[in-house]
Motif scaffolding. Structure first.
Motif, PDB file in Angstrom:
ATOM      1  N   ALA A 119      11.393  52.678  15.641  1.00 14.80           N
ATOM      2  CA  ALA A 119      11.884  53.833  16.395  1.00 14.80           C
ATOM      3  C   ALA A 119      13.355  54.098  16.082  1.00 14.80           C
ATOM      4  N   ALA A 120      14.144  53.028  15.995  1.00 16.18           N
ATOM      5  CA  ALA A 120      15.563  53.186  15.657  1.00 16.18           C
ATOM      6  C   ALA A 120      15.728  53.743  14.248  1.00 16.18           C
ATOM      7  N   SER A 121      14.891  53.305  13.322  1.00 16.61           N
ATOM      8  CA  SER A 121      14.946  53.820  11.955  1.00 16.61           C
ATOM      9  C   SER A 121      14.568  55.295  11.918  1.00 16.61           C
ATOM     10  N   SER A 122      13.606  55.680  12.746  1.00 19.01           N
ATOM     11  CA  SER A 122      13.215  57.089  12.833  1.00 19.01           C
ATOM     12  C   SER A 122      14.377  57.939  13.336  1.00 19.01           C
ATOM     13  N   ALA A 123      15.055  57.469  14.382  1.00 24.06           N
ATOM     14  CA  ALA A 123      16.200  58.202  14.916  1.00 24.06           C
ATOM     15  C   ALA A 123      17.304  58.321  13.873  1.00 24.06           C
ATOM     16  N   ALA A 124      17.512  57.240  13.111  1.00 24.33           N
ATOM     17  CA  ALA A 124      18.536  57.273  12.056  1.00 24.33           C
ATOM     18  C   ALA A 124      18.187  58.293  10.982  1.00 24.33           C
ATOM     19  N   ALA A 162       8.985  60.993  11.315  1.00 26.39           N
ATOM     20  CA  ALA A 162       7.822  61.206  12.182  1.00 26.39           C
ATOM     21  C   ALA A 162       6.820  60.061  12.055  1.00 26.39           C
ATOM     22  N   ILE A 163       6.608  59.589  10.824  1.00 25.87           N
ATOM     23  CA  ILE A 163       5.623  58.525  10.601  1.00 25.87           C
ATOM     24  C   ILE A 163       6.095  57.208  11.216  1.00 25.87           C
ATOM     25  N   GLY A 182       6.115  53.183  15.542  1.00 23.36           N
ATOM     26  CA  GLY A 182       6.881  52.308  16.424  1.00 23.36           C
ATOM     27  C   GLY A 182       6.536  52.513  17.884  1.00 23.36           C
ATOM     28  N   ILE A 183       6.489  53.763  18.341  1.00 21.29           N
ATOM     29  CA  ILE A 183       6.180  54.051  19.739  1.00 21.29           C
ATOM     30  C   ILE A 183       4.751  53.631  20.077  1.00 21.29           C
TER      31      ILE A 183
END
Length: 308
Positions: free
Chosen positions: A69-74, A111-112, A117-118
């Motif tokens: 999730a943190a990587s997605s936000a980054a 998105a993936i 993660g979620i």
């Protein structure tokens, strides 16, 4: 097998640019060093949530889900800031400014990994952790990156709430509930974030000015920022005393954090006297070491108290 693909993107001029994307470029979107620090604080939160060792499965899936999730936000942050990054010496070699990844590829990647993660947290850890992680992702990727960063010089103060979430997420992953001590861990990072980031802003002020980002040194000047670094450092020191005062931690923590705080205050006062890029960057680097060591001290203290 290496992931390698060639994508042709038509620009509006209408010149064609060719993007050759390597799996390392996708990793470059993840801000792995930042995520590693976040996962350390999340892991400590997991350990502090129980008097025993946390379940191995919860630790594994929890850290993996939070990390994704943190990587997605980054990655979303890379997309939102791609035009800013082009103008800053510190960020111009990121994958999007270099043309290694298109913004559509980056958003698809975000998105993936974010969805994975979620979903992982919801199915294999607990729903509360998943919802809180999703809120943190939206807070950083959308509210901070897309709006706050460009709207106010207090962006990092307000937006720091999202970045302070990992130890809370780790705690909730193990306990399944929100508890006062878990919020206290979040408060420590929230208080630490402004002096940490403003020291970087002082060192890279011209970059932010050129990019049109209203960071505190750009809008209010060096002296104002230097003063606020000292003031927020004092607030941070007061906040880091709360684990001991609330009996969450004992004397080992208090002694360790006093030494760390003394060094942090010395750097803040040094920057107050001299806001040169070299001094400001030195404080920035120490602040990263500081927050990692503080959580290590919390962890050591937790098990020392239990075993004694």
């Amino acid at each position: 097998m290496q992931l390698r693909e060639t994508v042709t993107v038509k620009a509006s001029n209408p010149k064609h640019w060719h993007f050759v994307t390597h799996w390392r470029d996708y990793l470059g979107l993840c801000k792995l060093k930042v995520v590693a620090v976040m996962l350390l604080t999340a892991a400590v939160g997991m350990c502090l949530a129980t008097v025993q060792l946390p379940p191995v499965a919860t630790v594994f899936w929890g850290l993996l889900g939070i990390g994704l999730a943190a990587s997605s936000a980054a990655a979303v942050n890379h997309v939102v800031d791609r035009h800013i990054d082009e103008k800053m010496a510190r960020t111009r070699y990121r994958p999007l400014p270099r043309g290694k990844v298109s913004h559509l590829q980056a958003l698809s990647f975000a998105a993936i990994v974010g969805s994975c993660g979620i979903a992982m947290l919801a199915l294999l850890v607990n729903p509360l952790t998943a919802w809180l992680t999703l809120a943190s992702l939206i807070g950083y990727a959308i509210i901070y990156s897309l709006w706050l960063k460009r709207a106010t010089p207090q962006n990092i103060v307000i937006g720091g709430i999202a970045g302070a979430a990992p130890p809370l997420l780790g705690w909730v992953a193990v306990s399944g509930t929100l508890e006062p001590h878990s919020l206290l861990l979040m408060l420590i990072i929230f208080a630490w974030t402004p002096p940490h980031f403003w020291s970087l802003c002082l060192a890279r002020k011209e970059d932010y000015r050129r990019a049109g980002v209203p960071m505190l040194p750009v809008t209010h000047g060096d002296h104002y920022t230097q003063l606020h670094i000292v003031l927020y450092t004092l607030l941070m020191i007061a906040t880091t005393a709360l684990p001991y005062l609330s009996q969450m931690s004992g004397l080992p923590y208090l002694m360790g954090v006093c030494l760390l705080n003394l060094r942090f205050l010395m750097w803040a006062l040094r920057v107050y006297r001299d806001a040169s890029p070299a001094t400001s960057m030195a404080m920035f680097r120490y602040s990263i070491t500081y927050i990692m060591l503080l959580f290590v001290v919390l962890l050591v203290d937790h098990y020392v108290i239990l075993w004694v």
